[in-house]
Design a protein around this motif. Structure first.
Motif, PDB file in Angstrom:
ATOM      1  N   GLY A 115       0.683  -0.983   0.026  1.00 27.91           N
ATOM      2  CA  GLY A 115       0.154   0.157  -0.063  1.00 27.91           C
ATOM      3  C   GLY A 115       0.868   1.212  -0.018  1.00 27.91           C
ATOM      4  O   GLY A 115       0.480   2.416  -0.527  1.00 27.91           O
ATOM      5  N   TYR A 116       2.034   1.314   0.664  1.00 24.21           N
ATOM      6  CA  TYR A 116       2.836   2.356   0.656  1.00 24.21           C
ATOM      7  C   TYR A 116       3.432   2.493  -0.596  1.00 24.21           C
ATOM      8  O   TYR A 116       3.528   3.782  -1.064  1.00 24.21           O
ATOM      9  CB  TYR A 116       4.041   2.383   1.599  1.00 24.21           C
ATOM     10  CG  TYR A 116       4.789   3.460   1.819  1.00 24.21           C
ATOM     11  CD1 TYR A 116       4.471   4.677   2.571  1.00 24.21           C
ATOM     12  CD2 TYR A 116       6.156   3.194   1.460  1.00 24.21           C
ATOM     13  CE1 TYR A 116       5.350   5.634   2.591  1.00 24.21           C
ATOM     14  CE2 TYR A 116       7.022   4.306   1.522  1.00 24.21           C
ATOM     15  CZ  TYR A 116       6.786   5.414   2.153  1.00 24.21           C
ATOM     16  OH  TYR A 116       7.568   6.486   2.156  1.00 24.21           O
ATOM     17  N   SER A 119       1.044   4.125  -3.033  1.00 23.29           N
ATOM     18  CA  SER A 119       0.490   5.410  -2.346  1.00 23.29           C
ATOM     19  C   SER A 119       1.710   6.441  -2.799  1.00 23.29           C
ATOM     20  O   SER A 119       1.243   7.535  -3.324  1.00 23.29           O
ATOM     21  CB  SER A 119       0.326   5.143  -1.065  1.00 23.29           C
ATOM     22  OG  SER A 119      -0.041   6.706  -0.663  1.00 23.29           O
ATOM     23  N   MET A 130      -2.875  -2.498  -8.552  1.00 22.55           N
ATOM     24  CA  MET A 130      -4.124  -2.646  -7.709  1.00 22.55           C
ATOM     25  C   MET A 130      -5.135  -3.297  -7.971  1.00 22.55           C
ATOM     26  O   MET A 130      -5.929  -3.956  -7.375  1.00 22.55           O
ATOM     27  CB  MET A 130      -4.343  -1.070  -7.019  1.00 22.55           C
ATOM     28  CG  MET A 130      -2.936  -0.326  -6.334  1.00 22.55           C
ATOM     29  SD  MET A 130      -2.514  -1.528  -4.863  1.00 22.55           S
ATOM     30  CE  MET A 130      -4.072  -1.185  -3.736  1.00 22.55           C
ATOM     31  N   LYS A 181      -3.405   1.340   1.384  1.00 22.22           N
ATOM     32  CA  LYS A 181      -3.023   2.366   0.265  1.00 22.22           C
ATOM     33  C   LYS A 181      -3.958   3.469   0.664  1.00 22.22           C
ATOM     34  O   LYS A 181      -3.491   4.551   0.444  1.00 22.22           O
ATOM     35  CB  LYS A 181      -3.351   1.925  -0.913  1.00 22.22           C
ATOM     36  CG  LYS A 181      -3.187   2.772  -2.159  1.00 22.22           C
ATOM     37  CD  LYS A 181      -4.036   3.383  -2.802  1.00 22.22           C
ATOM     38  CE  LYS A 181      -3.643   4.404  -4.015  1.00 22.22           C
ATOM     39  NZ  LYS A 181      -4.448   5.309  -4.417  1.00 22.22           N
ATOM     40  N   ASP A 185      -2.713   7.254   1.927  1.00 20.92           N
ATOM     41  CA  ASP A 185      -2.895   8.545   0.996  1.00 20.92           C
ATOM     42  C   ASP A 185      -3.459   9.900   1.831  1.00 20.92           C
ATOM     43  O   ASP A 185      -3.231  10.975   1.596  1.00 20.92           O
ATOM     44  CB  ASP A 185      -4.160   8.367   0.103  1.00 20.92           C
ATOM     45  CG  ASP A 185      -3.497   7.494  -1.175  1.00 20.92           C
ATOM     46  OD1 ASP A 185      -2.415   7.364  -1.087  1.00 20.92           O
ATOM     47  OD2 ASP A 185      -4.489   6.799  -1.912  1.00 20.92           O
TER      48      ASP A 185
END
Length: 299
Positions: A115-116, A119, A130, A181, A185
């Motif tokens: 997710g990082y 993002s 994704m 993610k 954000d």
């Protein structure tokens, strides 16, 4: 001589302004009472299944659920004694903790880094990546069972905790990656830039600056991973062949045979099973609500 009564308009205004707050307070009190009544009813509805399960677990006979009124006269803890002493309950507990904690730890680490990366970093195909994770959630268990069994068999991970953990991670990571993610954000990008100015590497920025701010999101991802691994039956019953390696969800099935079902023992086991989940929920509940809502503010 006639007398003239002069009304004081100031007093009228004072009486109006005094009456208005009283009416507002009465309306507010009525609303508060109604809200509390609704919450009390909702709480009772939510607690009733749990209380009913505990009540049935105190009945000594397997058919007491058909006549629950008779349980009051013969309540006993014999069901709990039998489950703890005569079954493989503690083997199931060990297997469940290994699988659930392993899935939670590995799944959250992979989901958080994924997710990082999506993002913060822009690499070819990051959006499609994704969506691919999301598509993997569309396949039913029956379709995945055979290919997963073949893969685990080739790498000799059948009846192995690691094999089941990896299978569960394939289920939890896609959802948790989307969740993380969305949460990353909401964290300002300036924090990453400040970390780089201070000489931190991208991984150092992630580990030392971003993760502490993402505790609510991590709590939700951990809770979802834990519950998924804790309650799953199909994969566990297929890939774990030894009865000493059954998880709780599979162990409950041993009380049901072709011609019989020991529902009193199942109820007692279910009550005991709820204890680890309740304990885990207690540790993550502070950040749970924040993590569930924060990730939806920006995506």
């Amino acid at each position: 001589m006639s007398t003239t009564t002069v009304e004081n308009p100031v007093n009228e205004r004072d009486s109006v302004t005094t009456a208005a707050p009283r009416g507002a307070r009465r309306r507010g009190l009525g609303t508060s009472v109604a809200s509390h009544a609704i919450l009390i009813v909702a709480s009772l509805i939510a607690l009733f299944p749990v209380a009913w399960l505990v009540f049935l677990s105190l009945g000594p006979d397997k058919d007491d659920y058909l006549h629950p009124g008779g349980i009051w006269k013969k309540m006993t803890l014999d069901n709990y004694t039998y489950v703890l002493q005569e079954t493989k309950f503690f083997d199931w507990l060990t297997s469940t903790l290994i699988v659930t904690l392993g899935t939670t730890l590995i799944g959250v680490i992979i989901a958080a880094t994924t997710g990082y990366a999506v993002s913060r970093m822009r690499f070819p195909g990051y959006k499609k990546f994704m969506w691919v994770l999301l598509v993997t959630q569309m396949f039913p268990v029956a379709v995945l069972m055979v290919p997963m069994y073949q893969i685990l068999s080739e790498v000799q991970l059948i009846d192995n905790y690691l094999g089941l953990i990896l299978v569960y991670c394939s289920t939890t990571v896609p959802y948790c990656a989307w969740l993380m993610k969305g949460y990353f954000d909401t964290i300002p990008f300036e924090i990453d830039e400040a970390g780089r100015v201070d000489g931190l590497s991208p991984f150092g920025t992630f580990a030392r600056l971003i993760l502490p701010l993402a505790k609510p999101g991590l709590a939700v991802a951990a809770f979802y991973s834990f519950l998924t691994a804790f309650g799953e039956v199909a994969f566990a019953s297929t890939f774990m062949l030894s009865d000493t390696k059954y998880t709780f969800a599979v162990g409950l099935q041993t009380f049901v045979s072709e011609h019989d079902a020991q529902r009193n023992l199942m109820a007692a086991t279910a009550v005991l099973i709820a204890i680890p989940v309740s304990a885990f929920f207690y540790f993550v509940q502070r950040n749970l609500v924040t993590g569930l809502t924060a990730g939806g503010t920006k995506g």
